[in-house]
Scaffold this active site. Structure first.
Site, PDB file in Angstrom:
ATOM      1  N   SER A 177     -92.236  31.442 119.541  1.00  8.31           N
ATOM      2  CA  SER A 177     -93.065  32.617 119.248  1.00  8.31           C
ATOM      3  C   SER A 177     -92.370  33.492 118.211  1.00  8.31           C
ATOM      4  CB  SER A 177     -93.284  33.435 120.538  1.00  8.31           C
ATOM      5  OG  SER A 177     -93.894  34.683 120.275  1.00  8.31           O
ATOM      6  N   TYR A 185     -91.373  37.698 128.282  1.00 12.39           N
ATOM      7  CA  TYR A 185     -91.910  36.687 127.370  1.00 12.39           C
ATOM      8  C   TYR A 185     -90.928  36.431 126.231  1.00 12.39           C
ATOM      9  CZ  TYR A 185     -95.310  34.453 124.224  1.00 12.39           C
ATOM     10  OH  TYR A 185     -95.978  33.582 123.390  1.00 12.39           O
TER      11      TYR A 185
END
Length: 276
Positions: free
Chosen positions: A149, A162
């Site tokens: 990400s 996350y």
């Protein structure tokens, strides 16, 4: 050899079997369609079996299968790999794409939420890779693509767990490349930027956040899931036979910088001139 034949030689996935986790989601369902379009048989794996079954009719080719797996449990990961091997006979490529997140301040996260996010985003990739290599790739080689990400490198507020998990994906990818290179396995990561999926829906619907994304991204927009497909096919194909242990940022230039303020220029797009 003409251009079409040359491209087919290097980029075709014909004859290969690719297992994709999170295949019922926005990015990975598009990956399943793209990989099938490049010639592979695809095993779509997700907690939501109805979701992956719904993807099957939208895919080119034949032989694709849908599998339910709870990626938080290693026993289910093992069973899923066995099921895919029973259906297809081999696994040549693995895409660890499943992901979950919830935007909360670091001080607001409890143990249950922490475990839920870490289990799906990092622990699952670790053990799915382990099982696929043990049972399918160790003797014949293969390709592993882990989905990282933008938050693997730059953390957005409210993405603490996350971000930890996706940062861990980069370390995991390097470990896979180092330890499994001798088996003929290449492991790489794709780090998407801001993609129009349900995970980013709240960002798009908030005009202030959307403007911020546009300002910090060279392409000045969010991406569509299909814009990750070229890199996906490259990393699963023979064209990437000497590419391993790397992270490839498909982020519209977000890590390169942006244009959060006006600067004078006689050329190119206007940069916030109306607000200065």
């Amino acid at each position: 050899m003409n251009v079409a034949e040359n491209l087919r030689k290097h980029y075709s996935l014909e004859g290969k079997v690719v297992l994709i986790t999170g295949a019922g989601g926005g990015i990975c369902s598009e990956m399943a369609r793209a990989v099938a379009g490049a010639g592979a048989e695809v095993a779509l794996c997700d907690l939501n079996l109805d979701a992956v079954r719904a993807v099957l009719p939208t895919m080119q080719g034949a032989g694709h299968t849908a599998h339910r797996v709870d990626l938080r449990r290693v026993s289910e990961i093992e069973a899923c790999v066995d099921e895919v091997l029973a259906a297809h006979g081999r696994i040549d490529g693995l895409v660890n794409g499943a992901g979950v997140s919830k935007r909360l301040g670091l001080l607001d996260v409890d143990e249950a939420l922490y475990d839920a996010i870490m289990d799906v985003n990092l622990k699952a990739a670790f053990f799915m890779g382990q099982q696929v290599v043990r049972k399918a790739m160790r003797g014949r080689g293969g390709k592993i693509v882990n989905i990282a990400s933008y938050n693997s490198t730059r953390i957005c507020g409210g993405s603490s767990v996350y971000g930890c998990a996706k940062s861990g994906i980069l370390g995991l990818t390097r470990s896979m490349a180092v330890e499994w290179g001798g088996f003929g396995i290449q492991a790489n990561a794709i780090a998407p930027g801001f993609i129009e999926t349900p995970l980013c829906r709240e960002l798009k619907e908030d005009q202030a956040r959307l403007s911020c994304i546009e300002d910090m991204t060279c392409c000045r927009r969010m991406a569509q899931p299909e814009e990750l497909m070229g890199m996906t096919i490259l990393l699963l194909s023979d064209a990437s036979s000497y590419m391993t242990g790397q992270v490839y940022n498909v982020d519209g230039g977000a890590l390169a910088g942006g244009t959060p303020w006006y600067f004078p220029t006689a050329y190119g797009a206007k940069q916030h001139a109306e607000t200065e």
